[in-house]
Design an enzyme around this catalytic site. Structure first.
Site, PDB file in Angstrom:
ATOM      1  CG  ASN A 168      -1.911  -1.159   1.184  1.00 26.28           C
ATOM      2  OD1 ASN A 168      -2.488  -1.451   0.149  1.00 26.28           O
ATOM      3  ND2 ASN A 168      -2.091  -1.820   2.308  1.00 26.28           N
ATOM      4  CG  HIS A 213     -10.846  -3.498   6.478  1.00 26.69           C
ATOM      5  ND1 HIS A 213     -10.336  -3.777   7.722  1.00 26.69           N
ATOM      6  CD2 HIS A 213      -9.952  -3.975   5.573  1.00 26.69           C
ATOM      7  CE1 HIS A 213      -9.174  -4.395   7.593  1.00 26.69           C
ATOM      8  NE2 HIS A 213      -8.924  -4.533   6.300  1.00 26.69           N
ATOM      9  CD  GLU A 235     -13.536   0.117   3.566  1.00 34.84           C
ATOM     10  OE1 GLU A 235     -12.605   0.221   2.734  1.00 34.84           O
ATOM     11  OE2 GLU A 235     -13.908  -0.983   4.030  1.00 34.84           O
ATOM     12  CB  SER A 280      -9.384  -2.270   0.983  1.00 36.20           C
ATOM     13  OG  SER A 280     -10.297  -3.233   1.489  1.00 36.20           O
ATOM     14  CG  ASP A 286     -11.432   3.107   7.133  1.00 33.32           C
ATOM     15  OD1 ASP A 286     -10.424   3.760   6.832  1.00 33.32           O
ATOM     16  OD2 ASP A 286     -11.394   1.949   7.586  1.00 33.32           O
ATOM     17  CG  HIS A 345      -7.191   1.505   0.996  1.00 28.80           C
ATOM     18  ND1 HIS A 345      -6.058   0.784   0.755  1.00 28.80           N
ATOM     19  CD2 HIS A 345      -7.931   0.788   1.880  1.00 28.80           C
ATOM     20  CE1 HIS A 345      -6.102  -0.344   1.455  1.00 28.80           C
ATOM     21  NE2 HIS A 345      -7.229  -0.359   2.150  1.00 28.80           N
ATOM     22  CE  LYS A 375      -4.501   0.318   4.213  1.00 29.91           C
ATOM     23  NZ  LYS A 375      -4.429   0.150   5.694  1.00 29.91           N
TER      24      LYS A 375
END
Length: 381
Positions: free
Chosen positions: A45, A133, A177, A181, A209, A212, A243
């Site tokens: 990541n 997640h 998110e 992901s 979230d 990423h 990440k």
């Protein structure tokens, strides 16, 4: 569970090509060496390529005093494990997001599995996207609230659940998110903000979230919330340092009441040893330079649209190449490694049955020739 039952489970995983093992790899800049082969790492990541930036590491090393450097905090932050650098880091994050407070956790997993149980009670309705997640799912399972899942990015479904059930609860938390992901798709946060504002009487809060997206999206790298202009409308913005920022830990940007409440109620913060101060020093060092990484973020923006020739739905630097069975995913990943690209298969339970895939994590350091060769190989998958 007996050892015989464990072995039976492992045998079943092995038979279905779903047995996981920890790979033995050696890192060399942008590459990893495994099984005697040097391959471009497309399974990390490290989206901005900071992990292999030697000059950045040297600058950091020159900025700290070895004599004053501490490699262990030796305690929870609520005991003697708090250091000035930790306060500096949280204050900087709060200023970056324009929030009253920010609070750092030891990992993204600690954040999601600790915050959600803390901020929800028996009279809370939690609406979570179907594809959130595992750390969020564990947080949901630990919470005392009523949990309902809405279809992935189906905001009409989420709104219908509010209309039908919210009046039976004191508050509602929508959990999602910003960039997912496994699929790499991006959430329309403006739509969720509109829903929140429409049902003010239900006391709707948004929990996003940005694991990423932090460091990657937005003018200053603050994520999709910044990119879509909704930072001030999201109650809990969670991001990770492990990440794009190439560090360790995670944070939540929120108001002061929520942060103080979490200090008193989030078990994953209260009952764990704080991260080593040297890790905080590196995180602070990188955060202060976030705005300077615009060129790297722009490089990623240039890269991922080129993969639309493989999948027209590509929306971010995470490129899913769905091949169906776990057997196919294992075989295709092996073929890519044979051609110099370190790609690993993603299989159940990380993704639903029948959707095993190759997950390509683009990095700003990938060169054009490497990218074109990768796209050519993926078209043959």
């Amino acid at each position: 569970m007996t050892y015989d039952e464990m072995n039976e489970c492992l045998d079943a995983l092995r038979k279905n090509n779903n047995l996981r093992t920890i790979p033995a790899v050696r890192h060399e800049g942008r590459f990893v060496i495994a099984d005697g082969r040097k391959m471009l790492n497309l399974s990390s990541n490290d989206y901005l390529g900071l992990a292999s930036d030697r000059s950045l590491k040297e600058e950091f090393a020159d900025s700290i005093s070895c004599a004053d450097c501490r490699f262990g905090s030796t305690s929870s932050r609520l005991l003697t494990g708090n250091y000035e650098v930790m306060n500096e880091c949280e204050n900087l994050l709060a200023r970056m997001y324009g929030t009253e407070s920010a609070l750092v956790f030891d990992s993204g997993y600690h954040a999601n599995s600790g915050i959600l149980p803390a901020i929800s009670g028996p009279s809370t309705l939690i609406l979570a996207d179907k594809l959130v997640h595992a750390s969020i799912i564990d947080g949901l399972q630990l919470s005392r609230g009523k949990v309902m899942r809405f279809r992935h990015n189906d905001f009409q479904h989420a709104e219908s659940l509010i209309e039908r059930y919210a009046e039976s609860f004191n508050d509602v938390i929508i959990v999602t998110e910003s960039i997912f992901s496994m699929d790499g798709d991006v959430t329309d946060l403006k739509r969720l903000v509109a829903i929140k504002n429409k049902y003010r009487e239900a006391d709707v809060k948004l929990y996003v979230d940005e694991a990423h997206a932090f460091g990657v999206r937005g003018r200053r790298g603050l994520g999709v919330c910044e990119e879509q202009g909704v930072t001030g409308d999201v109650d809990f913005i969670v991001g990770t340092f492990g990440k794009a920022v190439n560090s360790v830990g995670a944070f939540v940007a929120c108001n002061e009441t929520a942060a103080t409440y979490l200090v008193n109620k989030a078990r994953t913060l209260i009952f764990t040893t704080a991260l080593p101060p040297v890790c905080w020093q590196w995180t602070l060092f990188v955060l202060r330079r976030m705005a300077d990484f615009g060129e790297r973020r722009n490089r990623l923006k240039e890269l991922w649209p080129r993969f639309k020739s493989i999948d027209g739905h590509v929306a971010s630097h995470i490129i899913p190449v769905i091949v169906g069975s776990s057997e196919n995913a294992v075989r295709k990943a092996f073929e890519l490694r044979q051609n110099g690209f370190y790609v690993l298969p993603v299989r159940p339970p990380s993704v639903p049955e029948g959707t095993s895939r190759l997950r390509i994590s683009l990095t700003a350091g990938i060169e054009d020739e490497e990218m074109y060769r990768l796209i050519t190989l993926l078209k043959e998958v």
